[in-house]
Design a protein around this motif. Structure first.
Motif, PDB file in Angstrom:
ATOM      1  N   ARG A   1       0.825  -1.211   0.000  1.00  8.09           N
ATOM      2  CA  ARG A   1       0.000   0.000   0.000  1.00  8.09           C
ATOM      3  C   ARG A   1       0.862   1.266   0.000  1.00  8.09           C
ATOM      4  O   ARG A   1       0.520   2.261  -0.651  1.00  8.09           O
ATOM      5  CB  ARG A   1      -0.939  -0.005   1.208  1.00  8.09           C
ATOM      6  CG  ARG A   1      -1.910   1.169   1.279  1.00  8.09           C
ATOM      7  CD  ARG A   1      -2.798   1.051   2.508  1.00  8.09           C
ATOM      8  NE  ARG A   1      -3.631  -0.139   2.454  1.00  8.09           N
ATOM      9  CZ  ARG A   1      -4.808  -0.174   1.827  1.00  8.09           C
ATOM     10  NH1 ARG A   1      -5.272   0.903   1.213  1.00  8.09           N
ATOM     11  NH2 ARG A   1      -5.522  -1.277   1.832  1.00  8.09           N
TER      12      ARG A   1
ATOM     13  N   GLU B   1      -4.882   5.759  -3.725  1.00 11.80           N
ATOM     14  CA  GLU B   1      -5.831   4.686  -3.345  1.00 11.80           C
ATOM     15  C   GLU B   1      -6.388   4.008  -4.572  1.00 11.80           C
ATOM     16  O   GLU B   1      -6.515   2.767  -4.629  1.00 11.80           O
ATOM     17  CB  GLU B   1      -6.938   5.279  -2.482  1.00 11.80           C
ATOM     18  CG  GLU B   1      -7.941   4.252  -1.989  1.00 11.80           C
ATOM     19  CD  GLU B   1      -7.294   3.239  -1.070  1.00 11.80           C
ATOM     20  OE1 GLU B   1      -7.837   2.092  -0.969  1.00 11.80           O
ATOM     21  OE2 GLU B   1      -6.252   3.538  -0.429  1.00 11.80           O
TER      22      GLU B   1
ATOM     23  N   ARG C   1      -5.980   0.145  -5.705  1.00 12.43           N
ATOM     24  CA  ARG C   1      -7.133  -0.733  -5.957  1.00 12.43           C
ATOM     25  C   ARG C   1      -7.025  -1.402  -7.321  1.00 12.43           C
ATOM     26  O   ARG C   1      -7.360  -2.571  -7.497  1.00 12.43           O
ATOM     27  CB  ARG C   1      -8.421   0.071  -5.858  1.00 12.43           C
ATOM     28  CG  ARG C   1      -8.747   0.490  -4.430  1.00 12.43           C
ATOM     29  CD  ARG C   1     -10.017   1.317  -4.392  1.00 12.43           C
ATOM     30  NE  ARG C   1     -10.331   1.723  -3.011  1.00 12.43           N
ATOM     31  CZ  ARG C   1     -11.359   2.517  -2.701  1.00 12.43           C
ATOM     32  NH1 ARG C   1     -12.169   2.996  -3.664  1.00 12.43           N
ATOM     33  NH2 ARG C   1     -11.572   2.841  -1.433  1.00 12.43           N
TER      34      ARG C   1
END
Length: 340
Positions: free
Chosen positions: A71, A83, A87
């Motif tokens: 992440r 983000e 994803r």
């Protein structure tokens, strides 16, 4: 999941045990066990798939590259874009792993299908093996029966050969007696040639044979006791008494029909009734008067038929050789015709 695995192994063990019973196996129990095995296998596969998916997702979410969580690699100035980038990568990676897991599952299913097919072929081979064993037992039984039949046939053949040998010996003995008689007759009748009437001798022989056959006990309802036909059961025609005799004793009796047996019983009962009446009336007590030598000499038939009697033997002892030969010839061959 471990419970499903244990239940599956137990079901497979019970199925294999039941299949080992062959023709005695319980078809209903086998069908139930197969259905149970399919159900447990499906549940285990579902749990394995769910666990694989969960492991893949957890692995991606918790992945660390160079001591840096995945992440954090997407930590850029724009948090919203970071983000979104994460994803996208995460979704693509997860999808790739899921597809790999799905492919692995398909391969596993294919292997299991091949295994089931192999097990099915193994069961068919087992069934064919059982059929072959049944056929082999049948062939062995037929071989055993044929061996028994052959043994019985050989026994009958040997018995017939023994009877034939005895008959040959008897014929040889009778021929020797005939030769001796011919020699005696030839010595006494050298100056008085005679023509022997063979026809009369043959008639006597036929009559004697018919009398001997008629003297045999009549039987009916003859049946073999065993398939070898070595023992028989029958009923006496006169008394309807059940008897049993062997193969070699069969020629001691003469077989008649059930209708003829009724006639024999009727004659037998009539004879018994007559004997009872004679006894009740005081009959049968007369004594046969003695036969004197003068009566024998007056009766030609008594002189011929009495060669075997003691009185005649005494009389013949004083006769000439020609008279003895003539009397012997007459007793054996009957009346001889003089040659003109």
């Amino acid at each position: 999941m471990s419970n499903y695995v244990q239940d599956l192994e137990q079901a497979k063990y019970e199925l294999n045990t039941e299949n080992q019973r062959g023709s005695l196996a319980d078809a209903g129990k086998i069908a139930t066990l197969k259905s149970r095995i399919e159900e447990l296998t499906k549940k285990i596969e579902e749990e394995e798939q769910a666990a694989a998916h969960e492991a893949i997702v957890s692995t991606v979410d918790d992945m660390v590259i160079g001591e840096t969580p995945l992440r954090e690699l997407f930590d850029i100035s724009n948090p919203d874009m970071a983000e979104k980038a994460y994803r996208v990568v995460s979704t693509a990676w997860k999808q790739s792993l899921l597809e790999a897991a799905e492919n692995a599952k398909k391969e596993l299913d294919a292997e299991r299908a091949e295994k089931e097919t192999a097990l099915g072929l193994l069961e068919e081979v087992g069934a064919e093996k059982e059929d072959i064993q049944v056929s082999l037992k049948k062939v062995m039984q037929e071989k055993y029966d044929l061996a028994n039949q052959l043994e019985d046939a050989e026994a009958k053949r040997d018995a017939a050969a023994d009877e034939l040998e005895e008959a040959k010996k008897e014929i040889k003995r009778l021929n020797a007696q005939v030769d001796e008689l011919r020699k005696e007759i030839a010595v006494g009748a050298a100056n008085a040639p005679k023509v022997i009437d063979i026809g009369e001798s043959m008639k006597e022989w036929v009559a004697a044979k018919a009398a001997a056959e008629a003297a045999k006990p009549a039987i009916y309802d003859v049946h073999a006791v065993d398939f070898k036909q070595s023992r028989f059961t029958a009923k006496l025609a006169e008394t309807d008494e059940a008897i049993e005799f062997g193969y070699l004793e069969k020629n001691k009796y003469r077989e008649v029909t059930a209708e003829e047996a009724e006639v024999f019983r009727a004659e037998y009962e009539a004879k018994r009734a007559q004997e009872n009446v004679s006894v009740d009336a005081g009959e049968g007590m007369e004594l046969t008067p003695p036969v004197f030598q003068g009566e024998i000499e007056d009766d030609p038939e008594s002189a011929t038929d009495g060669l075997d009697q003691e009185n005649t033997n005494v009389e013949m002892a004083g006769a000439t050789l020609e008279e003895r030969v003539a009397a012997l010839e007459k007793a054996v061959f009957g009346e001889a015709k003089q040659v003109a």
